[in-house]
Write a protein that holds these residues in place. Structure first.
Motif, short mmCIF file in Angstrom:
data_model
loop_
_atom_site.label_atom_id
_atom_site.label_comp_id
_atom_site.label_asym_id
_atom_site.label_seq_id
_atom_site.Cartn_x
_atom_site.Cartn_y
_atom_site.Cartn_z
N GLY A 76 0.83 -1.21 -0.06
CA GLY A 76 -0.03 0.07 -0.08
C GLY A 76 0.73 1.14 0.00
O GLY A 76 2.13 1.26 -0.42
N GLU A 77 0.30 2.39 0.51
CA GLU A 77 0.87 3.70 -0.06
C GLU A 77 1.79 3.79 1.30
O GLU A 77 3.08 4.53 1.03
CB GLU A 77 -0.18 4.66 0.36
N HIS A 78 1.74 2.98 2.43
CA HIS A 78 2.57 3.02 3.49
C HIS A 78 3.47 2.08 3.63
O HIS A 78 4.23 1.63 4.60
CB HIS A 78 1.90 3.30 4.91
N GLY A 79 3.75 1.23 2.34
CA GLY A 79 4.79 0.20 2.36
C GLY A 79 4.13 -0.98 2.16
O GLY A 79 2.87 -1.27 2.28
N THR A 80 4.76 -2.35 2.28
CA THR A 80 4.33 -3.43 2.07
C THR A 80 4.15 -4.21 3.72
O THR A 80 5.21 -4.10 4.23
CB THR A 80 5.19 -4.34 1.37
N TYR A 81 3.28 -4.40 3.93
CA TYR A 81 2.83 -4.86 5.24
C TYR A 81 2.25 -6.55 5.03
O TYR A 81 1.47 -6.58 4.03
CB TYR A 81 1.93 -4.16 5.96
N SER A 82 2.76 -7.19 6.00
CA SER A 82 2.00 -8.63 5.83
C SER A 82 1.37 -8.69 7.16
O SER A 82 1.83 -8.33 8.28
CB SER A 82 2.94 -9.70 5.80
N HIS A 83 0.26 -9.62 7.16
CA HIS A 83 -0.48 -9.95 8.50
C HIS A 83 -0.22 -11.59 8.48
O HIS A 83 -0.73 -12.34 7.78
CB HIS A 83 -1.84 -9.57 8.50
N ALA A 84 0.23 -11.98 9.68
CA ALA A 84 0.43 -13.29 10.01
C ALA A 84 -0.43 -13.82 11.20
O ALA A 84 -0.22 -12.99 12.11
CB ALA A 84 1.90 -13.66 10.34
N VAL A 85 -0.99 -15.10 11.07
CA VAL A 85 -1.98 -15.39 12.27
C VAL A 85 -1.39 -16.78 12.65
O VAL A 85 -1.21 -17.47 11.48
CB VAL A 85 -3.37 -15.58 11.78
N TYR A 86 -0.92 -16.98 13.88
CA TYR A 86 -0.34 -18.10 14.20
C TYR A 86 -1.24 -18.95 14.96
O TYR A 86 -2.04 -18.48 16.02
CB TYR A 86 0.94 -18.13 14.84
N SER A 87 -1.40 -20.46 14.76
CA SER A 87 -2.53 -21.06 15.79
C SER A 87 -1.90 -22.66 15.91
O SER A 87 -1.16 -22.81 15.34
CB SER A 87 -3.78 -21.04 15.13
N ARG A 88 -2.82 -23.51 16.60
CA ARG A 88 -2.82 -24.81 16.63
C ARG A 88 -1.50 -25.02 17.69
O ARG A 88 -0.90 -26.06 17.29
CB ARG A 88 -2.83 -25.47 15.31
N PHE A 89 -1.42 -24.26 18.72
CA PHE A 89 -0.51 -24.66 19.67
C PHE A 89 -0.88 -23.95 21.04
O PHE A 89 -1.56 -22.76 20.80
CB PHE A 89 1.23 -24.39 19.30
N ALA A 90 -0.37 -24.52 22.01
CA ALA A 90 -1.01 -23.92 23.36
C ALA A 90 -2.47 -23.64 23.52
O ALA A 90 -2.67 -22.93 24.35
CB ALA A 90 0.01 -22.94 23.65
N GLY A 91 -3.10 -24.37 22.73
CA GLY A 91 -4.67 -24.27 23.01
C GLY A 91 -5.03 -22.79 21.98
O GLY A 91 -6.24 -22.56 22.16
#
Length: 527
Positions: A374-389
């Protein structure tokens, strides 16, 4: 205009002549085929009325094109080729299911009145023919139900007569031997969970995720049945209790969608990895045991990393320090993933299936990642799951990322509808003073580099030991994967984070507080 077997061809010709649809032609050659056309139509339609309509369309089309026929000796193959094309068009208009069912299971001739035993035997034969694949079913229908000779069939299909004779022989053999114990009931397999890994621009609406195209029940049945070894259309039809026409339709779609391959002539094989319980069982029996010699040291390393990382001046969203421990641990243990070959839509991804009961979980961190420039640069969104409940949560769409990046950079979104959608999903909240706040933690590229340096420093004393134990586990884990999925075995074992067993043990023993209820382990990363 109603068509019947007694409707004179000349009347049709006169009608067409006055409509300027045809010129004067000799129609006698066509008149003697009227009964055959009607017999052909009655076997391919739903009712007498539809047979009359189809017959009329075939005859009218033949009349319109008769003047183009140069050689009367080739009239019959020309007529039946035309009839096939007209029937396909007719079937599409009248509804695919109804039309094709009676092509797959030809109706019994109405000229004679057979007794009940003959009717029952005929019904069984119809069902068996329906389970043959197209090349065998087609010649069987034409030979036994249409009464054509092998020579006539060869002319109609434009293949050598010897090939027709061989196909008929194979069809008889299959009906007599292979279908004696045909299963008549539909499959009721385990539910196949479908996902993808890799990358692609999918918004779930205008561009659905690829799994949407292969997620019907029959496709899942086929994918499961053809996973361990390749099978033919007839074998799939016999096993699933579904006529071959529908099986062929699904298999063609699965091949086109890169979910199956034709392993050998007429034999199809599922072309992506499907996890079952054997993977989780291996992890349950070996992961903690393998990491036991280093578990306590690794726990202290992860706590040190989390303590130093919290002191970094990165955006922490709405997460508590205890919850951020799990994010810092994941970022420290996560490995770079491999690219995949381009698929039918030009993106780089692959399917991933699962029939796991979840009685035992695989070792690894489930990661969902989306990115946008986007205008403010490249951002990624990461979601982590399936550990520690920690449960799965949907990753952001690109316009959510834009709205969050705007707020992080300027305090306000440029596109309010995007922010409204992100608020509805819980990625943005409105503070008491009316300002907007992003709930996900975030790192600039410089801050992420600082974090990586912290990880390198703290891991350095135990890195060799950790890698050695991980490799020992990976060498055994790879043997659980089918040999044809060597690339996937390499990918998913290189992504194994045995250290996550230490994180889970720490949460279970109280060494660190467990994650909060409904905690989402996610982060925005500037590239």
């Amino acid at each position: 205009m109603n068509f019947s077997r007694n409707y004179p061809i000349k009347h049709l010709c006169v009608a067409l002549y006055y409509r300027k649809a045809v010129k004067t032609v000799d129609t006698k050659i066509l008149e003697k085929y009227v009964d055959k056309v009607y017999a052909y139509s009655i076997r391919r339609t739903f009712s007498d009325d539809e047979a009359a309509d189809l017959s009329q369309e075939i005859v009218l089309c033949a009349l319109k094109n008769l003047s183009k026929l140069r050689d009367d000796d080739k009239f019959e193959p020309w007529l039946w080729g035309l009839a096939e094309n007209v029937t396909k068009s007719f079937s599409r208009r009248r509804g695919r299911e109804r039309a094709t069912f009676f092509y797959d299971m030809p109706d019994i001739p109405t000229d004679d009145a057979p007794d009940d035993d003959i009717m029952a035997e005929y019904g069984v034969l119809r069902e068996k023919v329906a389970y043959l694949s197209k090349i065998y079913r087609e010649v069987t229908v034409l030979y036994y139900f249409d009464g054509l000779s092998t020579k006539q069939i060869a002319a109609r299909l434009n293949v050598p007569e010897g090939t027709i004779t061989w196909r008929l022989s194979e069809a008889r053999r299959k009906i007599k031997k292979e279908f004696d114990d045909m299963e008549q009931s539909a499959l009721k397999p385990k539910k196949l969970g479908l996902d993808i890994y890799g990358n692609g621009n999918f918004d779930g609406r205008s561009r659905p995720f690829p799994t949407a195209f292969i997620n019907d029940a029959l496709s899942q049945n086929i994918l499961l049945y053809c996973y361990d070894e390749p099978h033919s259309i007839e074998e799939i039809a016999k096993y699933s209790g579904v006529p071959a026409y529908y099986v062929e339709d699904r298999v063609n779609n699965l091949v086109r969608r890169n979910a199956m391959v034709e392993e050998s002539k007429g034999k199809y094989l599922t072309d992506f990895l499907i996890f079952d319980d054997s993977y989780g069982v291996f992890c349950a029996e070996n992961a903690e045991k393998t990491m036991r010699p280093i578990s306590d040291e690794l726990g202290e390393v992860l706590k040190s990393i989390a303590k130093e990382a919290f002191e970094l001046d990165h955006y922490k969203g709405t997460k508590s320090e205890s919850d951020l421990f799990y994010l810092y641990a994941v970022l420290a243990l996560n490995h770079v993933k491999k690219n995949n070959a381009e698929k039918y839509d030009g993106f780089r991804w692959n399917y991933l299936g699962s029939i796991e009961s979840r009685a035992h979980e695989r070792i690894g961190i489930c990661t969902n990642l989306s990115a946008h420039n986007g205008e403010h640069g490249t951002y990624s969104h990461a979601v982590y799951s399936r550990f520690a409940g920690i449960k799965w949560h949907r990753m952001m769409y690109d316009y959510y990322i834009d709205a969050c990046a705007d707020i992080l950079k300027t305090g306000a979104p440029r596109h309010k509808p995007s922010a409204a959608d992100a608020i509805e999903e819980g990625y943005i909240i409105r503070s008491c003073d009316g300002s907007l706040k992003v709930t996900s933690p975030a790192f600039t590229s410089a801050q992420k580099a600082e974090f990586d340096a912290i990880v390198d420093k703290n891991f350095e004393p135990i890195l060799d030991k950790y890698n050695s134990l991980t490799q020992k586990f990976v060498d055994g884990y790879k043997k659980v994967f089918p040999k044809r999925f060597a690339d996937e075995a390499e990918r998913f074992t290189s992504d194994v984070s045995l250290g996550i067993t230490a994180v889970e043990r720490m949460a279970q023993t109280g060494a660190v507080p467990p994650p909060s209820k409904d905690y989402v382990c996610d982060v925005l990363l500037e590239q």
